[in-house]
Design an enzyme around this catalytic site. Sequence first.
Site, PDB file in Angstrom:
ATOM      1  N   ARG A   1      -3.875  -5.108  14.518  1.00  0.00           N
ATOM      2  CA  ARG A   1      -2.738  -5.195  15.330  1.00  0.00           C
ATOM      3  C   ARG A   1      -2.324  -6.490  16.193  1.00  0.00           C
ATOM      4  NH1 ARG A   1      -1.234  -1.526  13.126  1.00  0.00           N
ATOM      5  NH2 ARG A   1      -1.225   0.728  13.993  1.00  0.00           N
TER       6      ARG A   1
ATOM      7  N   ASP B   1      -3.390   4.410  -1.966  1.00  0.00           N
ATOM      8  CA  ASP B   1      -4.317   4.595  -0.985  1.00  0.00           C
ATOM      9  C   ASP B   1      -4.186   6.375  -0.509  1.00  0.00           C
ATOM     10  OD1 ASP B   1      -5.983   4.937   1.441  1.00  0.00           O
ATOM     11  OD2 ASP B   1      -4.255   4.202   2.929  1.00  0.00           O
TER      12      ASP B   1
ATOM     13  N   ASP C   1     -12.968  15.023  -3.121  1.00  0.00           N
ATOM     14  CA  ASP C   1     -13.109  16.295  -3.724  1.00  0.00           C
ATOM     15  C   ASP C   1     -14.284  16.286  -4.792  1.00  0.00           C
ATOM     16  OD1 ASP C   1     -12.169  18.641  -5.215  1.00  0.00           O
ATOM     17  OD2 ASP C   1     -10.156  18.061  -4.624  1.00  0.00           O
ATOM     18  N   ILE C   2     -14.336  17.337  -5.212  1.00  0.00           N
ATOM     19  CA  ILE C   2     -15.784  17.416  -6.593  1.00  0.00           C
ATOM     20  C   ILE C   2     -15.559  16.318  -7.469  1.00  0.00           C
ATOM     21  CG2 ILE C   2     -16.061  19.861  -6.189  1.00  0.00           C
ATOM     22  CD1 ILE C   2     -14.782  20.154  -8.806  1.00  0.00           C
ATOM     23  N   PRO C   3     -16.871  15.632  -7.851  1.00  0.00           N
ATOM     24  CA  PRO C   3     -16.564  14.815  -8.555  1.00  0.00           C
ATOM     25  C   PRO C   3     -15.851  14.629  -9.970  1.00  0.00           C
ATOM     26  CG  PRO C   3     -19.130  15.238  -8.351  1.00  0.00           C
ATOM     27  CD  PRO C   3     -17.981  16.331  -7.735  1.00  0.00           C
TER      28      PRO C   3
ATOM     29  N   GLN D   1      -4.392   3.991  16.289  1.00  0.00           N
ATOM     30  CA  GLN D   1      -5.501   3.169  15.742  1.00  0.00           C
ATOM     31  C   GLN D   1      -6.480   2.818  16.995  1.00  0.00           C
ATOM     32  OE1 GLN D   1      -6.162   2.701  12.799  1.00  0.00           O
ATOM     33  NE2 GLN D   1      -4.450   2.276  11.466  1.00  0.00           N
TER      34      GLN D   1
ATOM     35  N   LYS E   1      -7.149   8.100  -0.766  1.00  0.00           N
ATOM     36  CA  LYS E   1      -8.440   8.414  -0.109  1.00  0.00           C
ATOM     37  C   LYS E   1      -9.040   9.599  -0.788  1.00  0.00           C
ATOM     38  CE  LYS E   1      -7.436   6.321   4.379  1.00  0.00           C
ATOM     39  NZ  LYS E   1      -5.894   6.344   4.380  1.00  0.00           N
TER      40      LYS E   1
ATOM     41  N   ARG F   1       2.750  -0.201  10.541  1.00  0.00           N
ATOM     42  CA  ARG F   1       3.766  -0.279  11.674  1.00  0.00           C
ATOM     43  C   ARG F   1       4.156  -1.824  12.064  1.00  0.00           C
ATOM     44  NH1 ARG F   1       0.944   5.045  13.858  1.00  0.00           N
ATOM     45  NH2 ARG F   1      -0.838   3.629  12.981  1.00  0.00           N
TER      46      ARG F   1
ATOM     47  N   THR G   1     -10.195   4.157  10.746  1.00  0.00           N
ATOM     48  CA  THR G   1      -9.898   3.208  11.878  1.00  0.00           C
ATOM     49  C   THR G   1      -9.438   4.095  13.134  1.00  0.00           C
ATOM     50  OG1 THR G   1      -8.045   2.587  10.728  1.00  0.00           O
ATOM     51  CG2 THR G   1      -9.893   1.089  10.817  1.00  0.00           C
TER      52      THR G   1
ATOM     53  N   LYS H   1       0.664  -1.333   0.049  1.00  0.00           N
ATOM     54  CA  LYS H   1       0.018  -0.096  -0.034  1.00  0.00           C
ATOM     55  C   LYS H   1       0.819   1.329  -0.049  1.00  0.00           C
ATOM     56  CE  LYS H   1      -2.356   1.612   3.602  1.00  0.00           C
ATOM     57  NZ  LYS H   1      -2.221   2.997   3.577  1.00  0.00           N
TER      58      LYS H   1
HETATM   59  O1  C5P Z   1       0.765   1.561  10.457  1.00  0.00           O
HETATM   60  P1  C5P Z   1      -0.757   0.975  10.761  1.00  0.00           P
HETATM   61  O2  C5P Z   1      -1.019  -0.752  10.505  1.00  0.00           O
HETATM   62  O3  C5P Z   1      -1.714   1.540  11.476  1.00  0.00           O
HETATM   63  O4  C5P Z   1      -1.246   1.348   9.022  1.00  0.00           O
HETATM   64  C1  C5P Z   1      -2.359   1.347   8.648  1.00  0.00           C
HETATM   65  C2  C5P Z   1      -2.516   1.727   7.390  1.00  0.00           C
HETATM   66  O5  C5P Z   1      -3.822   1.976   6.815  1.00  0.00           O
HETATM   67  C3  C5P Z   1      -2.258   3.233   7.104  1.00  0.00           C
HETATM   68  O6  C5P Z   1      -1.411   3.445   5.976  1.00  0.00           O
HETATM   69  C4  C5P Z   1      -3.635   4.202   7.010  1.00  0.00           C
HETATM   70  O7  C5P Z   1      -3.432   5.072   6.168  1.00  0.00           O
HETATM   71  C5  C5P Z   1      -4.425   3.137   6.012  1.00  0.00           C
HETATM   72  N1  C5P Z   1      -5.894   3.201   6.828  1.00  0.00           N
HETATM   73  C6  C5P Z   1      -6.438   3.330   8.006  1.00  0.00           C
HETATM   74  N2  C5P Z   1      -7.813   3.641   8.234  1.00  0.00           N
HETATM   75  C7  C5P Z   1      -8.559   3.539   7.152  1.00  0.00           C
HETATM   76  C8  C5P Z   1      -7.890   3.366   5.780  1.00  0.00           C
HETATM   77  C9  C5P Z   1      -6.679   3.244   5.650  1.00  0.00           C
HETATM   78  O8  C5P Z   1      -5.611   3.248   8.842  1.00  0.00           O
HETATM   79  N3  C5P Z   1      -9.801   3.503   7.256  1.00  0.00           N
END
Ligand code: C5P
Length: 232
Positions: free
Chosen positions: A181, A61, A66-68, A189, A63, A210, A120, A34
Amino acid sequence: MKRKTNLIVAIDVDSFTKAKYLVRKLYPSVKIFKVGSHLFTNCGPKIINYINSLGAKVFLDLKYYDIPSVVASAVKEAAKLKVFMVDVHASGGSSMIKEVLKATKGIKNRPIILGVTVLTSFNQKELNELGISRSLNNQVLTLAKNALKLGIDGIVCSPHEISLLRKKLGRKFIIVSPGIRPCSMGDDQKRFMSPQEAAVLGADYIVVGRPIIKAIDPQEEAKIIIRSIKNK
Ligand code: C5P
Protein backbone atom coordinates in the site's frame (compact mmCIF):
# COMPACT_ATOMS: atom_id res chain seq x y z
CA MET A 1 24.51 -6.99 -5.76
CA LYS A 2 21.16 -5.30 -5.28
CA ARG A 3 18.13 -7.43 -6.17
CA LYS A 4 15.75 -6.10 -8.77
CA THR A 5 12.15 -5.76 -7.64
CA ASN A 6 9.40 -6.20 -10.23
CA LEU A 7 5.81 -5.05 -10.11
CA ILE A 8 2.95 -7.51 -10.61
CA VAL A 9 -0.50 -5.98 -10.96
CA ALA A 10 -3.41 -7.99 -9.57
CA ILE A 11 -6.27 -7.58 -12.03
CA ASP A 12 -9.05 -8.45 -9.61
CA VAL A 13 -12.00 -7.40 -11.78
CA ASP A 14 -15.20 -9.16 -12.78
CA SER A 15 -15.07 -9.38 -16.55
CA PHE A 16 -12.83 -10.12 -19.50
CA THR A 17 -13.61 -6.68 -20.94
CA LYS A 18 -12.50 -4.85 -17.78
CA ALA A 19 -9.39 -7.02 -17.47
CA LYS A 20 -8.46 -6.45 -21.11
CA TYR A 21 -8.93 -2.70 -20.69
CA LEU A 22 -6.59 -2.61 -17.68
CA VAL A 23 -3.94 -4.81 -19.30
CA ARG A 24 -3.99 -2.66 -22.46
CA LYS A 25 -3.61 0.49 -20.35
CA LEU A 26 -0.80 -0.86 -18.19
CA TYR A 27 1.28 -2.91 -20.64
CA PRO A 28 4.17 -2.48 -21.46
CA SER A 29 4.99 -0.42 -18.31
CA VAL A 30 3.68 -3.40 -16.36
CA LYS A 31 4.88 -6.74 -17.69
CA ILE A 32 3.35 -9.23 -15.24
CA PHE A 33 -0.34 -9.53 -14.41
CA LYS A 34 -1.85 -11.58 -11.64
CA VAL A 35 -5.01 -13.49 -12.47
CA GLY A 36 -6.74 -14.60 -9.28
CA SER A 37 -9.83 -16.60 -8.41
CA HIS A 38 -12.22 -13.69 -9.01
CA LEU A 39 -11.26 -13.07 -12.63
CA PHE A 40 -10.40 -16.68 -13.48
CA THR A 41 -13.78 -17.89 -12.25
CA ASN A 42 -15.38 -15.30 -14.49
CA CYS A 43 -13.50 -15.84 -17.72
CA GLY A 44 -11.11 -18.78 -17.43
CA PRO A 45 -8.07 -19.37 -19.64
CA LYS A 46 -9.21 -16.75 -22.17
CA ILE A 47 -7.62 -13.98 -20.12
CA ILE A 48 -4.35 -15.89 -19.79
CA ASN A 49 -4.18 -16.42 -23.54
CA TYR A 50 -4.89 -12.74 -24.10
CA ILE A 51 -2.14 -11.55 -21.75
CA ASN A 52 0.35 -14.04 -23.23
CA SER A 53 -0.55 -12.94 -26.76
CA LEU A 54 0.61 -9.41 -25.93
CA GLY A 55 3.98 -10.68 -24.74
CA ALA A 56 3.19 -10.00 -21.07
CA LYS A 57 3.37 -12.65 -18.35
CA VAL A 58 0.78 -14.21 -16.06
CA PHE A 59 0.95 -15.11 -12.39
CA LEU A 60 -1.97 -17.53 -11.97
CA ASP A 61 -2.86 -17.04 -8.33
CA LEU A 62 -5.41 -19.74 -7.52
CA LYS A 63 -3.65 -20.75 -4.30
CA TYR A 64 -4.29 -24.44 -4.82
CA TYR A 65 -5.04 -26.42 -1.68
CA ASP A 66 -6.35 -29.96 -2.11
CA ILE A 67 -5.17 -33.55 -2.04
CA PRO A 68 -1.76 -34.04 -3.69
CA SER A 69 -2.97 -35.68 -6.93
CA VAL A 70 -5.54 -32.95 -7.62
CA VAL A 71 -3.14 -30.09 -6.95
CA ALA A 72 -0.41 -31.73 -9.05
CA SER A 73 -2.84 -32.11 -11.97
CA ALA A 74 -4.05 -28.52 -11.60
CA VAL A 75 -0.48 -27.18 -11.67
CA LYS A 76 0.21 -29.29 -14.77
CA GLU A 77 -2.82 -27.70 -16.45
CA ALA A 78 -1.53 -24.26 -15.46
CA ALA A 79 1.79 -25.12 -17.09
CA LYS A 80 -0.04 -26.03 -20.31
CA LEU A 81 -1.55 -22.54 -20.26
CA LYS A 82 2.02 -21.19 -20.26
CA VAL A 83 1.70 -19.15 -17.12
CA PHE A 84 4.86 -17.58 -15.72
CA MET A 85 4.03 -18.26 -12.06
CA VAL A 86 1.55 -20.36 -10.15
CA ASP A 87 0.99 -20.86 -6.43
CA VAL A 88 -0.08 -23.55 -4.00
CA HIS A 89 -0.74 -23.23 -0.27
CA ALA A 90 2.42 -24.17 1.62
CA SER A 91 0.07 -25.47 4.33
CA GLY A 92 -1.07 -28.13 1.83
CA GLY A 93 1.81 -30.13 3.27
CA SER A 94 4.87 -32.04 2.15
CA SER A 95 3.12 -34.78 0.13
CA MET A 96 1.25 -32.20 -1.87
CA ILE A 97 4.31 -30.08 -2.63
CA LYS A 98 6.40 -33.15 -3.50
CA GLU A 99 3.76 -34.43 -5.90
CA VAL A 100 3.44 -31.04 -7.58
CA LEU A 101 7.19 -30.85 -8.14
CA LYS A 102 7.37 -34.46 -9.36
CA ALA A 103 4.46 -33.99 -11.78
CA THR A 104 5.95 -30.85 -13.31
CA LYS A 105 9.58 -31.96 -13.45
CA GLY A 106 10.96 -31.79 -16.95
CA ILE A 107 8.18 -29.59 -18.34
CA LYS A 108 9.78 -27.16 -20.77
CA ASN A 109 9.53 -23.61 -19.38
CA ARG A 110 7.77 -24.89 -16.30
CA PRO A 111 6.14 -22.04 -14.37
CA ILE A 112 7.75 -20.72 -11.22
CA ILE A 113 5.99 -22.56 -8.38
CA LEU A 114 5.34 -20.55 -5.23
CA GLY A 115 4.20 -21.55 -1.76
CA VAL A 116 1.69 -19.23 -0.10
CA THR A 117 2.42 -18.90 3.61
CA VAL A 118 -0.03 -16.85 5.70
CA LEU A 119 -2.44 -14.59 3.84
CA THR A 120 -1.65 -10.89 4.18
CA SER A 121 -5.19 -10.30 5.39
CA PHE A 122 -4.42 -12.36 8.51
CA ASN A 123 -3.30 -10.98 11.84
CA GLN A 124 -2.19 -12.82 14.95
CA LYS A 125 -5.70 -12.99 16.40
CA GLU A 126 -7.12 -14.62 13.28
CA LEU A 127 -4.31 -17.14 13.19
CA ASN A 128 -4.92 -18.06 16.83
CA GLU A 129 -8.63 -18.48 16.13
CA LEU A 130 -7.68 -21.32 13.77
CA GLY A 131 -5.96 -23.10 16.62
CA ILE A 132 -2.46 -22.09 15.55
CA SER A 133 -0.83 -20.81 18.70
CA ARG A 134 2.63 -19.96 17.41
CA SER A 135 3.44 -16.40 16.37
CA LEU A 136 2.51 -15.30 12.88
CA ASN A 137 6.20 -14.82 12.01
CA ASN A 138 7.00 -18.31 13.17
CA GLN A 139 4.12 -19.77 11.21
CA VAL A 140 5.34 -18.04 8.03
CA LEU A 141 8.90 -19.23 8.69
CA THR A 142 7.82 -22.81 9.36
CA LEU A 143 5.74 -23.01 6.18
CA ALA A 144 8.42 -21.34 4.05
CA LYS A 145 11.22 -23.51 5.42
CA ASN A 146 9.33 -26.71 4.73
CA ALA A 147 8.29 -25.70 1.21
CA LEU A 148 11.81 -24.59 0.27
CA LYS A 149 13.35 -27.74 1.71
CA LEU A 150 11.12 -29.73 -0.65
CA GLY A 151 12.35 -27.69 -3.61
CA ILE A 152 9.68 -25.07 -4.22
CA ASP A 153 10.94 -22.02 -6.15
CA GLY A 154 9.63 -19.22 -4.00
CA ILE A 155 7.43 -17.96 -1.23
CA VAL A 156 4.47 -15.63 -1.01
CA CYS A 157 4.54 -13.65 2.24
CA SER A 158 3.74 -10.20 3.52
CA PRO A 159 6.53 -7.60 3.38
CA HIS A 160 6.69 -7.81 7.19
CA GLU A 161 8.23 -11.27 7.01
CA ILE A 162 10.79 -10.62 4.24
CA SER A 163 13.70 -9.76 6.58
CA LEU A 164 13.06 -12.79 8.74
CA LEU A 165 12.94 -15.17 5.76
CA ARG A 166 16.04 -13.68 4.17
CA LYS A 167 17.90 -13.87 7.48
CA LYS A 168 16.88 -17.43 8.32
CA LEU A 169 16.54 -19.03 4.90
CA GLY A 170 18.95 -17.10 2.70
CA ARG A 171 18.70 -15.34 -0.62
CA LYS A 172 18.47 -18.17 -3.12
CA PHE A 173 14.72 -18.21 -3.43
CA ILE A 174 12.07 -15.91 -4.81
CA ILE A 175 9.94 -13.73 -2.56
CA VAL A 176 6.62 -12.42 -3.83
CA SER A 177 4.87 -9.94 -1.54
CA PRO A 178 1.28 -8.78 -1.72
CA GLY A 179 -0.09 -6.46 0.93
CA ILE A 180 1.47 -3.41 -0.67
CA ARG A 181 0.00 0.00 0.00
CA PRO A 182 1.52 3.36 -1.03
CA CYS A 183 -0.72 4.64 1.80
CA SER A 184 -3.24 2.95 4.07
CA MET A 185 -6.58 2.23 2.40
CA GLY A 186 -8.30 0.90 5.54
CA ASP A 187 -9.26 -2.32 3.73
CA ASP A 188 -8.76 -6.05 4.37
CA GLN A 189 -4.95 -5.99 4.09
CA LYS A 190 -3.58 -6.05 7.64
CA ARG A 191 0.16 -6.69 7.16
CA PHE A 192 0.95 -4.10 4.50
CA MET A 193 3.92 -1.90 3.67
CA SER A 194 4.87 0.65 1.00
CA PRO A 195 6.27 -0.54 -2.36
CA GLN A 196 9.66 1.04 -1.69
CA GLU A 197 10.02 -0.48 1.79
CA ALA A 198 9.17 -3.96 0.46
CA ALA A 199 11.73 -3.52 -2.32
CA VAL A 200 14.44 -2.42 0.10
CA LEU A 201 13.75 -5.44 2.31
CA GLY A 202 14.38 -7.79 -0.62
CA ALA A 203 11.10 -8.65 -2.35
CA ASP A 204 11.73 -9.94 -5.88
CA TYR A 205 8.16 -9.17 -6.87
CA ILE A 206 5.54 -6.99 -5.26
CA VAL A 207 1.86 -7.56 -6.00
CA VAL A 208 -0.34 -4.50 -6.13
CA GLY A 209 -4.05 -4.64 -6.87
CA ARG A 210 -6.53 -2.04 -5.68
CA PRO A 211 -4.11 0.89 -5.25
CA ILE A 212 -3.55 0.66 -9.03
CA ILE A 213 -6.72 -0.79 -10.51
CA LYS A 214 -8.99 1.52 -8.52
CA ALA A 215 -6.84 4.61 -9.09
CA ILE A 216 -8.24 7.46 -11.20
CA ASP A 217 -5.25 6.97 -13.50
CA PRO A 218 -4.01 3.36 -13.14
CA GLN A 219 -1.19 3.89 -15.62
CA GLU A 220 0.20 6.88 -13.73
CA GLU A 221 -0.12 5.09 -10.37
CA ALA A 222 1.75 2.06 -11.76
CA LYS A 223 4.50 4.31 -13.11
CA ILE A 224 4.91 6.02 -9.71
CA ILE A 225 5.25 2.62 -8.03
CA ILE A 226 7.71 1.35 -10.65
CA ARG A 227 9.85 4.48 -10.16
CA SER A 228 9.79 4.08 -6.39
CA ILE A 229 10.98 0.46 -6.49
CA LYS A 230 13.68 1.26 -9.05
CA ASN A 231 15.10 4.06 -6.91
CA LYS A 232 15.10 2.05 -3.71
O1 C5P B 1 -5.86 -5.17 -3.97
P1 C5P B 1 -4.67 -5.71 -3.23
O2 C5P B 1 -3.39 -4.95 -3.51
O3 C5P B 1 -4.92 -5.92 -1.77
O4 C5P B 1 -4.45 -7.16 -3.90
C1 C5P B 1 -3.55 -8.09 -3.40
C2 C5P B 1 -3.65 -9.32 -4.22
O5 C5P B 1 -2.71 -10.27 -3.73
C3 C5P B 1 -5.01 -10.01 -4.20
O6 C5P B 1 -5.26 -10.41 -5.55
C4 C5P B 1 -4.85 -11.21 -3.31
O7 C5P B 1 -5.56 -12.34 -3.79
C5 C5P B 1 -3.36 -11.49 -3.41
N1 C5P B 1 -2.75 -12.11 -2.25
C6 C5P B 1 -2.76 -11.56 -0.98
N2 C5P B 1 -2.16 -12.20 0.07
C7 C5P B 1 -1.51 -13.36 -0.14
C8 C5P B 1 -1.46 -13.93 -1.42
C9 C5P B 1 -2.08 -13.25 -2.47
O8 C5P B 1 -3.30 -10.48 -0.81
N3 C5P B 1 -0.89 -13.95 0.85
